[in-house]
Design a protein around this motif. Structure first.
Motif, PDB file in Angstrom:
ATOM      1  N   SER A  49      -3.352  -0.360  -5.013  1.00  0.00           N
ATOM      2  CA  SER A  49      -2.488  -0.983  -4.018  1.00  0.00           C
ATOM      3  C   SER A  49      -1.940   0.060  -3.051  1.00  0.00           C
ATOM      4  O   SER A  49      -1.614  -0.244  -1.908  1.00  0.00           O
ATOM      5  CB  SER A  49      -1.337  -1.725  -4.695  1.00  0.00           C
ATOM      6  N   LYS A  50      -1.835   1.304  -3.531  1.00  0.00           N
ATOM      7  CA  LYS A  50      -1.375   2.408  -2.684  1.00  0.00           C
ATOM      8  C   LYS A  50      -2.545   3.049  -1.929  1.00  0.00           C
ATOM      9  O   LYS A  50      -2.401   3.474  -0.784  1.00  0.00           O
ATOM     10  CB  LYS A  50      -0.678   3.470  -3.538  1.00  0.00           C
ATOM     11  N   ASP A  95      -2.680  -7.333   0.996  1.00  0.00           N
ATOM     12  CA  ASP A  95      -2.051  -6.383   1.918  1.00  0.00           C
ATOM     13  C   ASP A  95      -2.009  -6.942   3.338  1.00  0.00           C
ATOM     14  O   ASP A  95      -0.988  -6.810   4.032  1.00  0.00           O
ATOM     15  CB  ASP A  95      -2.828  -5.063   1.893  1.00  0.00           C
ATOM     16  N   ARG A  96      -3.097  -7.580   3.747  1.00  0.00           N
ATOM     17  CA  ARG A  96      -3.149  -8.148   5.105  1.00  0.00           C
ATOM     18  C   ARG A  96      -2.147  -9.291   5.267  1.00  0.00           C
ATOM     19  O   ARG A  96      -1.506  -9.416   6.309  1.00  0.00           O
ATOM     20  CB  ARG A  96      -4.569  -8.642   5.412  1.00  0.00           C
ATOM     21  N   ILE A  98       0.641 -10.038   3.221  1.00  0.00           N
ATOM     22  CA  ILE A  98       2.034  -9.640   2.995  1.00  0.00           C
ATOM     23  C   ILE A  98       2.596  -8.867   4.181  1.00  0.00           C
ATOM     24  O   ILE A  98       3.723  -9.100   4.623  1.00  0.00           O
ATOM     25  CB  ILE A  98       2.147  -8.806   1.708  1.00  0.00           C
ATOM     26  N   HIS A  99       1.798  -7.938   4.717  1.00  0.00           N
ATOM     27  CA  HIS A  99       2.271  -7.108   5.828  1.00  0.00           C
ATOM     28  C   HIS A  99       1.882  -7.667   7.194  1.00  0.00           C
ATOM     29  O   HIS A  99       2.085  -7.007   8.211  1.00  0.00           O
ATOM     30  CB  HIS A  99       1.722  -5.681   5.679  1.00  0.00           C
ATOM     31  N   LYS A 100       1.324  -8.893   7.175  1.00  0.00           N
ATOM     32  CA  LYS A 100       0.970  -9.596   8.408  1.00  0.00           C
ATOM     33  C   LYS A 100       0.106  -8.740   9.337  1.00  0.00           C
ATOM     34  O   LYS A 100       0.344  -8.643  10.546  1.00  0.00           O
ATOM     35  CB  LYS A 100       2.232 -10.050   9.137  1.00  0.00           C
ATOM     36  N   LYS A 101      -0.903  -8.112   8.746  1.00  0.00           N
ATOM     37  CA  LYS A 101      -1.822  -7.280   9.519  1.00  0.00           C
ATOM     38  C   LYS A 101      -2.931  -8.143  10.118  1.00  0.00           C
ATOM     39  O   LYS A 101      -3.371  -9.118   9.510  1.00  0.00           O
ATOM     40  CB  LYS A 101      -2.438  -6.191   8.638  1.00  0.00           C
TER      41      LYS A 101
END
Length: 469
Positions: A49-50, A95-96, A98-101
């Motif tokens: 995840s990192k 990740d996309r 959650i962080h609205k990428k």
């Protein structure tokens, strides 16, 4: 803020509780040996995840280890590559979201042609008289698309320039070395017998000697680039050892087609990096080539040369079969020229011809693959599918060329040569697929993704050069 912390604490509590419950449940079943898997997956997920690109690096490193990607645990077959790919994809999507990428970075010419090819594949599968085989292969194409997207989305600039090339070189070298060592000492772990035991071939950690030969040849341009630009003598010696290991590995696969491809790609490597061959070094270069050729001739067993010379004999059963592949493919194409018979249909069609053989043990009629990935695409998806597929490949090779020209115009010669090495990596793979059936070979998938990364990072490099220049 306190509410967010509470939500995070609750999420962790739920994860830990679920982990404990799942572990206990597994301990009470016959699959108790899998009890540690949930904990391992959670730890791996936290790490990835990192650094999600680690998942891509693992997938690429595993490519030359096809014989060991599947393991049996508690009577259950586990495909390690699928687990890594699935976990990496879930982390990427999370990740996309959650962080609205944005997903706009995945839009490129290769993706466009891939989408068009998928549309043709859907139609071909829908119309296929061999629906089960076609659907199975279509699923593999979906996985291939995800594979490309992961490389495109997760590999950073440093990973593109340094990590991925070294992983490709190292993984192929290890697989090759295992086979070379096995052949020399007769361990029978990384070799396989052919022709009733009269011929032993290097397969390394793969499942097919021709596939190993393909991967060795494809990795050679990257090795040569590393050798030419190595700064220290020890590094040059290491790359030289890798080349010797590679050439020996190619010979010990006893692949006749592979040997011809090796000769062609070697000539292209010399042409691509010809600017290194200064006049004062020509004598040393010719001497090095002479020593290499002499060593190769001496080291290779007589069976290698006998197998190579059999290419000129039309009595050779392999050549007779290859002629039959062309005949079967031609007839199949004329029957369904536009959308073909469905993905992976050549094997099924060949099994219905006079050339098919019956398995002595099971009595089952056996088909054969075309030993040519482009014939497989033509028969499977018709002329429309083949044209789309070829445009996909052309677009990728052109992307490398554009990136190389950008670097040359900016005077960044080392970067231009690096891109040239990657272009040869993809070209060698595609060239070998003329004699090898693997329509979604992972080296091809990696090469397609790398071509678009080359465009992306060459643009960034030139912008940075202008800003600092």
């Amino acid at each position: 803020m306190s509410r967010q912390l509470a939500n995070i604490g609750l999420a962790r509590l739920l994860i830990i509780s679920a982990l404990i419950v799942l572990t206990v449940l597994l301990l009470t079943t016959k699959y108790f040996v899998l009890a540690a898997v949930p904990s391992i997956l959670v730890v791996a997920s936290l790490i990835m995840s990192k650094q999600p690109q680690i998942g891509v690096y693992i997938l690429v490193f595993m490519i030359p280890f096809g014989a060991f990607r599947k393991i049996m645990v508690g009577g259950v077959e586990i495909n390690l590559a699928w687990i890594v790919a699935g976990g990496t994809f879930l982390i990427f999507i999370a990740d996309r979201i959650i962080h609205k990428k944005s997903f706009n970075d995945l839009r490129n010419p290769v993706s466009m042609w891939l989408t068009l090819f998928f549309l043709v594949a859907i139609v071909s599968t829908w119309l296929s008289p061999y629906l089960a085989a076609s659907i199975k292969d279509f699923k593999l194409w979906i996985a291939s698309l995800l594979y490309i997207l992961l490389v495109l989305a997760l590999v950073p600039k440093h990973g593109f320039r340094k990590t991925l090339p070294k992983l490709i070189i190292l993984s192929v070298a290890v697989s090759t070395f295992l086979g070379n060592l096995d052949y020399l000492f007769g361990l029978s772990l990384f070799t396989e017998d052919h022709m009733g035991g009269n011929l032993t071939r290097n397969v390394g950690a793969t499942i097919d000697p021709n596939n190993l030969s393909l991967m060795i040849i494809a990795s050679m341009p990257i090795i040569v680039h590393g050798f030419l630009y190595a700064k220290r003598a020890i590094s040059k010696l290491a790359y030289a050892a890798l080349l010797i290991n590679a050439v020996l590995g190619i010979g010990l696969t006893f692949s006749r087609g592979g040997f011809l491809v090796f000769v062609v790609i070697s000539a292209l490597i010399v042409f691509e990096f010809r600017h290194f061959f200064r006049v004062k070094y020509i004598g040393f270069i010719l001497l090095g080539i002479s020593i290499s050729l002499t060593t190769f001739v001496v080291v290779m067993p007589d069976s290698f040369w006998q197998r190579q010379t059999s290419l000129t004999s039309w009595e050779d059963s392999s050549l007779v079969r290859r002629a039959s592949y062309l005949e079967v493919a031609s007839d199949a194409f004329l029957e369904r020229p536009l959308f073909g018979h469905g993905l992976d249909s050549f094997y099924q069609i060949y099994a219905q011809t006079q050339y098919a053989k019956i398995d002595k043990e099971s009595g089952k009629v056996l088909g054969r693959y075309a030993h040519n990935s482009y014939l497989e695409i033509l028969v499977g998806t018709g002329i429309i599918g083949l044209i789309t597929f070829l445009m996909l490949l052309f677009t990728a090779l052109r992307a490398f060329t554009i990136a190389k020209q950008r670097y040359l115009k900016a005077g960044m010669i080392e970067e231009a040569d690096f891109i040239a090495g990657l272009r040869l990596f993809l070209f060698a793979t595609l060239f070998y697929l003329l004699i090898f059936s693997e329509t979604h070979h992972k080296f091809m998938l990696v090469g397609l993704a790398l071509s678009q990364l080359a465009l992306r990072y060459s643009t960034i490099d030139l912008v940075e050069k202008k800003q600092h220049g």
